[in-house]
Design a protein around this motif. Structure first.
Motif, short mmCIF file in Angstrom:
data_model
loop_
_atom_site.label_atom_id
_atom_site.label_comp_id
_atom_site.label_asym_id
_atom_site.label_seq_id
_atom_site.Cartn_x
_atom_site.Cartn_y
_atom_site.Cartn_z
N ASP A 1 16.61 -23.34 29.55
CA ASP A 1 16.17 -24.56 30.21
C ASP A 1 15.89 -24.32 31.70
O ASP A 1 16.16 -25.19 32.55
N THR A 2 15.34 -23.15 32.00
CA THR A 2 15.09 -22.78 33.40
C THR A 2 13.67 -22.26 33.56
O THR A 2 13.41 -21.05 33.44
N LEU B 1 14.82 -15.73 32.57
CA LEU B 1 14.58 -17.17 32.68
C LEU B 1 13.79 -17.64 31.47
O LEU B 1 12.69 -17.14 31.21
N GLU B 2 14.34 -18.59 30.72
CA GLU B 2 13.66 -19.15 29.56
C GLU B 2 13.55 -20.66 29.74
O GLU B 2 14.55 -21.35 29.96
N GLY C 1 10.17 -10.65 26.40
CA GLY C 1 11.05 -10.70 27.56
C GLY C 1 12.41 -10.08 27.29
O GLY C 1 12.95 -9.35 28.13
N LEU C 2 12.97 -10.35 26.12
CA LEU C 2 14.27 -9.78 25.77
C LEU C 2 14.19 -8.26 25.66
O LEU C 2 15.10 -7.54 26.10
N ALA C 3 13.11 -7.77 25.06
CA ALA C 3 12.94 -6.32 24.94
C ALA C 3 12.78 -5.68 26.32
O ALA C 3 13.34 -4.61 26.59
N ALA C 4 12.01 -6.33 27.20
CA ALA C 4 11.84 -5.80 28.56
C ALA C 4 13.17 -5.78 29.30
O ALA C 4 13.51 -4.78 29.96
N VAL D 1 13.24 -11.46 34.76
CA VAL D 1 12.30 -11.45 33.64
C VAL D 1 12.00 -12.89 33.28
O VAL D 1 12.92 -13.66 32.95
N VAL D 2 10.74 -13.26 33.36
CA VAL D 2 10.33 -14.64 33.06
C VAL D 2 9.89 -14.69 31.60
O VAL D 2 8.91 -14.06 31.20
#
Length: 280
Positions: free
Chosen positions: A237-238, A32-33, A13-16, A6-7
């Motif tokens: 940081d990714t 990835l955040e 993104g967290l919910a997905a 999940v990008v």
């Protein structure tokens, strides 16, 4: 086991990622955040010891998905109606109080609208004839539907400011069904939108907005906890970089995956898709 990347570590993104972990046969999940924190537009800070939301501060109770997520997280009983004062629209150099009895800016009665200084007499007269108009043909364009039913002033001075600010988008370019399902249902079931929103079946008890007393940042914290408990790999940081297609699936930030879910803003998503979907 399948692996999904999940990008984006914002609320979407967290919910997905959370929903992926709730599947009958959940895949391995990596989030990835690009920044140094999770939550994206949701950020709760402290002011004189009290929680203050610097971004979104509540969810719409009448739109079910956010409330459903909070209930899935076990937070349903913790939700409260935010303490709010009166709401105003800035129009032609003055603040005008938003009339009571609106559903996402759409009138459900005429007396309060008639007393408002926000609309001209011509705009009020145009809105008043809405119950006499033929049924709308079911167009899913929110802006077009409101203008057809109530005229340009109701759209420009009530629905546009309210719905646009809630969704951070141009209401003329968003879906009626996706952003205002209660309006879409009323359009489908009733000839008059104004009268349809006033029927007992449309009456909804309880607050319009819900929030958490500790701020919506608590939702991010709960999602992070649940994801880590489920074994999800959360990487800060990714940046995802350019997503590449491989024989087995995809790579994002050098990580092999069977599928990739993009939850980033359009410009970032377009850059990530430059190879696999250049038309984006």
């Amino acid at each position: 086991m399948a692996h999904v990347v999940v990008v984006g570590g914002g609320i979407t993104g967290l919910a997905a990622a959370f929903e992926l972990t709730q599947q009958t046969e959940p895949p391995a999940v990596t989030v990835l955040e690009a920044s140094d924190r999770l939550g994206g537009k949701i950020l709760t800070t402290k002011f004189e010891g009290r929680p203050v939301d610097a971004g979104a501060d509540s969810v719409l109770a009448r739109v079910p998905w956010a409330v459903d997520l909070l209930r899935e997280l076990g937070m349903g009983d913790e939700l409260i109606a935010p303490a709010t004062g009166r709401a105003f629209v800035w129009w032609r150099g003055a603040l005008h109080a938003i009339p009571p009895g609106l559903v996402l800016g759409v009138p459900t009665g005429l007396p309060a609208l008639g007393r408002s200084g926000l609309l001209s007499w011509r705009g009020k007269a145009r809105a008043a004839v809405e119950p006499l108009l033929p049924r709308t043909d079911g167009d899913d364009d929110l802006g077009l539907t409101v203008r057809q039913r109530f005229g340009a002033e109701v759209y420009d001075r009530l629905v546009g400011p309210l719905v646009g600010s809630i969704n951070a988008a141009d209401p003329a370019r968003i879906s009626l069904a996706a952003t205002a399902p209660q309006l879409a249902e009323a359009v489908a079931r009733h000839r008059s939108l104004l009268l349809g929103l006033r029927t007992p079946s449309r009456a909804r008890a309880g607050p319009v907005f819900l929030t958490h007393p500790a701020g919506l940042g608590r939702v991010v914290e709960r999602l992070e906890t649940r994801l880590r408990d489920a074994g999800a790999d959360l990487r800060l940081d990714t940046p995802a970089g350019v997503i590449e297609r491989t024989a087995a699936g995809y790579t994002a930030a050098g990580i092999e995956a069977d599928a990739v879910v993009l939850t980033t803003p359009a410009d970032s998503a377009a850059a990530s898709l430059a190879t696999v979907a250049p038309e984006a």
